[in-house]
Each structure stands twice: as structure tokens, then as C-alpha cells.
Scaffold this motif. Structure first.
Motif, short mmCIF file in Angstrom:
data_model
loop_
_atom_site.label_atom_id
_atom_site.label_comp_id
_atom_site.label_asym_id
_atom_site.label_seq_id
_atom_site.Cartn_x
_atom_site.Cartn_y
_atom_site.Cartn_z
N GLY A 50 0.81 -1.22 0.00
CA GLY A 50 0.00 0.00 0.00
C GLY A 50 0.84 1.25 0.00
O GLY A 50 0.55 2.22 -0.72
N ASP A 51 1.90 1.25 0.80
CA ASP A 51 2.79 2.42 0.86
C ASP A 51 3.50 2.64 -0.49
O ASP A 51 3.65 3.77 -0.95
N MET A 52 3.93 1.53 -1.11
CA MET A 52 4.66 1.63 -2.37
C MET A 52 3.76 2.09 -3.52
O MET A 52 4.22 2.79 -4.42
N THR A 53 2.50 1.68 -3.49
CA THR A 53 1.59 2.03 -4.59
C THR A 53 0.77 3.28 -4.29
O THR A 53 0.04 3.75 -5.16
N GLY A 54 0.87 3.77 -3.08
CA GLY A 54 0.10 4.95 -2.71
C GLY A 54 -1.35 4.64 -2.37
O GLY A 54 -2.18 5.53 -2.31
N SER A 55 -1.65 3.35 -2.15
CA SER A 55 -3.02 2.95 -1.82
C SER A 55 -3.24 3.06 -0.31
O SER A 55 -2.77 2.22 0.46
N GLN A 56 -3.95 4.09 0.08
CA GLN A 56 -4.20 4.33 1.51
C GLN A 56 -4.99 3.18 2.13
O GLN A 56 -4.74 2.81 3.27
N SER A 57 -5.96 2.62 1.38
CA SER A 57 -6.78 1.54 1.94
C SER A 57 -5.94 0.29 2.21
O SER A 57 -6.12 -0.38 3.22
N TRP A 58 -4.99 -0.01 1.31
CA TRP A 58 -4.12 -1.16 1.54
C TRP A 58 -3.20 -0.91 2.74
O TRP A 58 -2.98 -1.80 3.56
N SER A 59 -2.67 0.28 2.83
CA SER A 59 -1.79 0.62 3.95
C SER A 59 -2.54 0.48 5.27
O SER A 59 -2.04 -0.13 6.23
N GLN A 60 -3.75 1.00 5.31
CA GLN A 60 -4.54 0.96 6.54
C GLN A 60 -4.94 -0.48 6.89
O GLN A 60 -4.81 -0.89 8.04
N SER A 61 -5.41 -1.25 5.91
CA SER A 61 -5.82 -2.63 6.21
C SER A 61 -4.61 -3.47 6.62
O SER A 61 -4.72 -4.35 7.48
N GLY A 62 -3.45 -3.19 6.03
CA GLY A 62 -2.23 -3.90 6.43
C GLY A 62 -1.84 -3.60 7.86
O GLY A 62 -1.48 -4.50 8.63
N LYS A 63 -1.93 -2.32 8.24
CA LYS A 63 -1.62 -1.93 9.62
C LYS A 63 -2.57 -2.64 10.59
O LYS A 63 -2.14 -3.14 11.64
N GLU A 64 -3.85 -2.64 10.24
CA GLU A 64 -4.84 -3.26 11.12
C GLU A 64 -4.60 -4.76 11.27
O GLU A 64 -4.67 -5.31 12.37
N GLU A 65 -4.29 -5.44 10.15
CA GLU A 65 -4.04 -6.88 10.23
C GLU A 65 -2.78 -7.18 11.03
O GLU A 65 -2.73 -8.13 11.80
N HIS A 66 -1.76 -6.33 10.87
CA HIS A 66 -0.52 -6.50 11.63
C HIS A 66 -0.80 -6.38 13.14
O HIS A 66 -0.35 -7.21 13.92
N VAL A 67 -1.55 -5.36 13.52
CA VAL A 67 -1.88 -5.16 14.94
C VAL A 67 -2.70 -6.33 15.48
O VAL A 67 -2.45 -6.82 16.58
N MET A 68 -3.66 -6.80 14.69
CA MET A 68 -4.48 -7.94 15.14
C MET A 68 -3.61 -9.19 15.29
O MET A 68 -3.78 -9.96 16.23
N GLY A 69 -2.68 -9.39 14.36
CA GLY A 69 -1.78 -10.54 14.44
C GLY A 69 -0.90 -10.49 15.67
O GLY A 69 -0.71 -11.48 16.37
#
Length: 102
Positions: free
Chosen positions: A25-44
Motif C-alpha cells: 500500500g505504501d509503495m503504490t500509494g493505496s491508503q486503503s491497503w496501507s490501513q488494512s495492512g496496519k490493522e491486520e498487523h496489529v491484530m496478528g
């Protein structure tokens, strides 16, 4: 986290997957991917820590039960109970070491 028991393996998987999704998400500029990735990381990470705490608590329980059985076996002369208690105590100690918080 799922509705099942917390799992260290599942927690690590979701943590790493979340980090990868966030990076994409960060590399492509996709805010939704960045946010969902952060959330999944925190949940993990949360699931991993919950599984770690559960394992540590089970180790404490095994150590206490094992010690009690060992003492009762020694006092009553029941070598089998004493040996079983010692084994459970050692199992609990190992479980605590494996799940010791960082």
C-alpha cells in the motif's frame, strides 16, 4: 483475531501478512491497503501475545499442580505420584520459558 483459541502461528502469519500488505500500500500509494495492512498487523500481534499469555498461564498451572503432586507423593511414599508431579512441574517450567514475554 478469530473466534477460536489464540494461536502463535496464526498471529505471526497475520502480523507478517499485514506488514506486507501495508508495504504494498505504501509503495503504490493505496491508503486503503496501507490501513488494512496496519490493522491486520496489529491484530496478528495481539493474537500472538494472547496465545503467549495463555501458554505462560498454563505453564504456571502445571508447575503448581506438579509441585503439589510431587510433595504429596514424597510425603505419602508414592513414588509414581512423585515422579508424575516432577514431570508435570518440569513441563510447566518449559512452557513458561517458551512463552516468556519479551
Amino acid at each position: 483475531m478469530s473466534s477460536q483459541e489464540p494461536s502463535k502461528l496464526s498471529g505471526q502469519f497475520h502480523s507478517v501478512k499485514g506488514t506486507a500488505v501495508e508495504t504494498i500500500g505504501d509503495m503504490t500509494g493505496s491508503q486503503s491497503w496501507s490501513q488494512s495492512g496496519k490493522e491486520e498487523h496489529v491484530m496478528g500481534e495481539g493474537e500472538y501475545k494472547a496465545a503467549q499469555a495463555k501458554g505462560y498461564a498454563e505453564g504456571v498451572s502445571d508447575r503448581v499442580t506438579g509441585y503439589k503432586d510431587s510433595v504429596v507423593g514424597a510425603v505419602t511414599g508414592d513414588k509414581t505420584q512423585q515422579a508424575t508431579g516432577n514431570a508435570k512441574n518440569e513441563k510447566g517450567q518449559t512452557q513458561q520459558e517458551i512463552n516468556k514475554p519479551a
